[in-house]
Write an enzyme that holds these catalytic residues in place. Structure first.
Site, short mmCIF file in Angstrom:
data_model
loop_
_atom_site.label_atom_id
_atom_site.label_comp_id
_atom_site.label_asym_id
_atom_site.label_seq_id
_atom_site.Cartn_x
_atom_site.Cartn_y
_atom_site.Cartn_z
N TYR A 93 0.98 -1.05 0.17
CA TYR A 93 -0.08 0.13 0.01
C TYR A 93 0.78 1.21 -0.07
O TYR A 93 1.84 1.26 0.79
CB TYR A 93 -0.72 -0.09 1.26
CG TYR A 93 -2.13 1.00 1.31
CD1 TYR A 93 -3.07 0.56 0.42
CD2 TYR A 93 -2.07 1.86 2.22
CE1 TYR A 93 -4.06 1.83 0.40
CE2 TYR A 93 -3.18 2.73 2.12
CZ TYR A 93 -4.29 2.92 1.34
OH TYR A 93 -5.22 3.49 1.17
N SER A 184 1.11 -7.98 1.55
CA SER A 184 0.10 -6.94 2.05
C SER A 184 -0.72 -6.60 0.95
O SER A 184 -1.42 -7.42 0.41
CB SER A 184 0.67 -5.80 2.43
OG SER A 184 0.13 -4.75 3.32
N GLN A 185 -1.15 -5.35 0.40
CA GLN A 185 -1.66 -5.00 -0.61
C GLN A 185 -1.38 -5.79 -1.70
O GLN A 185 -2.22 -6.47 -2.49
CB GLN A 185 -1.62 -3.56 -1.01
CG GLN A 185 -2.20 -3.18 -2.39
CD GLN A 185 -2.35 -1.55 -2.64
OE1 GLN A 185 -2.91 -1.08 -2.36
NE2 GLN A 185 -0.94 -1.48 -3.45
N ASP A 272 0.27 -9.61 13.57
CA ASP A 272 0.10 -8.56 12.72
C ASP A 272 -1.08 -7.68 12.89
O ASP A 272 -2.17 -8.18 12.97
CB ASP A 272 -0.13 -9.08 11.49
CG ASP A 272 -0.06 -8.22 9.97
OD1 ASP A 272 -0.34 -7.11 10.38
OD2 ASP A 272 0.04 -8.62 9.07
N HIS A 301 3.47 -7.50 10.89
CA HIS A 301 2.95 -7.18 9.33
C HIS A 301 4.25 -7.46 8.29
O HIS A 301 3.94 -7.99 7.15
CB HIS A 301 2.44 -5.95 9.15
CG HIS A 301 1.75 -5.89 7.67
ND1 HIS A 301 0.79 -6.53 7.59
CD2 HIS A 301 1.88 -4.85 6.80
CE1 HIS A 301 0.23 -6.39 6.19
NE2 HIS A 301 1.06 -5.18 5.83
#
Length: 325
Positions: A93, A184-185, A272, A301
Site C-alpha cells: 500500500y 500486504s496490498q 500482525d 506485518h
C-alpha cells in the site's frame, strides 16, 4: 507486539458467513473484457541505458491496463536461455515500483521478473480516472467507495490482470509458468489476480494479504489502511455502511479465493496489527486450489521477512516451477 486475534486452532477453522454480490462474475468479466477491448497497442519494453546491473537485463515497461491506460513496470531478465519462468510482483500500500536495484531476488534465482507499479500510488503511473464523487480519507481505500464501478481497486486489480496478459506475450517468458506474488496490498492483488486470470496463473505467493474480509479488518485492525474505512464512516455519517461494504464485496479476497485454482502459498503473522490473521485465514480457508500457509508465530506485518522468500523458492521448485533441474 501482542497476539492480535484468535488462537491458531480457531483461525484454521475460521469460515465466516459472507454475502457475495450476485453479479460478481458478470461484473469482473465485463470489467476485464472492456479493458482488453480498449487496448490499442502492445506492451513496450525499453532497455534501460547505463544500467549498473550486469547479470540482468533491465527494461522500463509500459503495458496497457485499465481502459488501455499505460501502467509502468520493470522487467528484469536474467542473462540465461529461455523461455524462463516468471514472477509478477505487486506492491504494498502506497508503494510504487521503486528502482530496479530493489528487486533482484527473483532474477538472481533465474526468473523473469515483472515489477508492477500501482496506479496513483507509485510515481510513474497516474490514476486519471478518479471517481466522479471522490470522497476519501487519507489513502486509497475509500476512493469511489459508494460505487463498485467507480471504486479505485476496480482499476488497480484490472491493471494486475493485464500485467499477466502482457507478460505471457513476451518471447523470453514461458507463458505456462507465470507466478503472481506480493505482500500486504500486493498479496491481496496476487490473490485477486489468481481468481480472475484463471489458467494464465501457474502459482500464487500470497504474503500477509490485505484486501481480505474488509468488515473484520475494519472491526479489529489497529494500524494500516483498514482504519481508513472506520474514519470514513465516522465522518460520513449519512453514508450507509451496508452500501460501503456492498461495494467492497466485489473486491474482497474471500470471494476471489474460491475462484482461484493455481497452487498457492500464503503466509501470515500472528502478531500482525495491519492485516489481522483472521482476515488472512478467511480467504485462505476458502481458497479452491492446492494451498499451504506459513505461520509466523511471532511475525508482525513483515511476516517471515527473508525467511519467507527462501520458503517460496523451495516451494516453487517442489511444484516444477523452479529454474533448475
Amino acid at each position: 507486539m501482542p497476539l492480535t486475534d484468535m488462537p491458531l486452532d480457531e483461525l484454521r477453522a475460521y469460515r465466516p458467513e459472507l454475502t457475495e454480490p450476485d453479479d460478481f462474475d458478470d461484473f469482473w468479466s465485463g470489467t476485464l473484457g472492456a479493458a482488453r477491448a480498449a487496448t490499442a497497442a502492445p506492451a513496450e519494453y525499453r532497455p534501460v541505458p547505463g544500467a549498473r546491473l550486469t547479470a540482468v537485463e533491465v527494461y522500463d515497461v509500459r503495458f496497457p491496463g485499465w481502459d488501455g491506460q499505460p501502467v509502468a513496470a520493470w522487467l528484469l531478465l536474467p542473462r540465461a536461455p529461455g523461455p524462463l519462468p516468471a514472477v509478477v510482483t505487486y506492491q504494498g500500500y502506497s508503494g510504487g515500483r521503486g528502482l530496479p536495484e530493489e528487486h533482484l531476488l527473483w532474477s538472481a534465482a533465474g526468473y523473469a521478473h515483472l515489477v508492477v507499479d500501482s496506479r496513483g500510488q507509485g510515481h510513474e503511473t497516474p490514476d486519471p480516472d478518479p471517481a466522479r464523487s471522490p470522497q476519501w480519507v487519507g489513502g486509497f481505500m475509500t476512493r469511489g467507495i459508494t460505487s463498485p464501478a467507480e471504486y479505485y481497486y476496480r482499476r488497480l486489480m484490472t491493471d494486475c490482470v493485464r500485467a499477466v496478459d502482457a507478460l505471457r506475450a513476451h518471447p523470453a517468458v514461458d507463458a505456462d509458468r507465470i507466478v503472481v506474488h506480493g505482500g500486504s496490498q500486493g498479496g491481496g492483488l496476487a490473490l485477486a489476480t489468481a481468481g480472475l486470470a484463471g489458467d494464465a496463473v501457474a502459482a500464487a505467493l500470497v504474503d500477509v494479504p490485505f484486501l481480505c474480509h474488509y468488515r473484520r479488518g475494519a472491526d479489529i485492525a489497529s494500524a494500516g489502511p483498514y482504519p481508513e474505512l472506520v474514519q470514513y464512516l465516522g465522518v460520513h455519517q449519512r453514508v450507509d455502511p451496508a452500501r460501503v461494504f456492498g461495494t467492497l464485496g466485489y473486491f474482497d479476497g474471500v470471494h476471489f479465493a474460491p475462484r482461484a485454482h493455481a497452487p498457492a502459498l500464503f503466509s501470515v503473522g500472528l502478531m500482525d496489527p495491519v492485516c489481522p490473521p483472521s482476515t488472512v485465514f478467511a480467504a485462505y480457508n476458502r481458497y479452491a486450489g492446492e494451498k499451504d500457509i506459513t505461520v509466523w508465530e511471532f511475525g508482525d506485518h513483515a511476516g517471515g521477512r527473508a525467511s519467507q522468500a527462501v520458503t517460496q523458492l523451495d516451494w516453487l521448485a517442489g511444484r516444477g516451477l523452479g529454474t533448475r533441474g
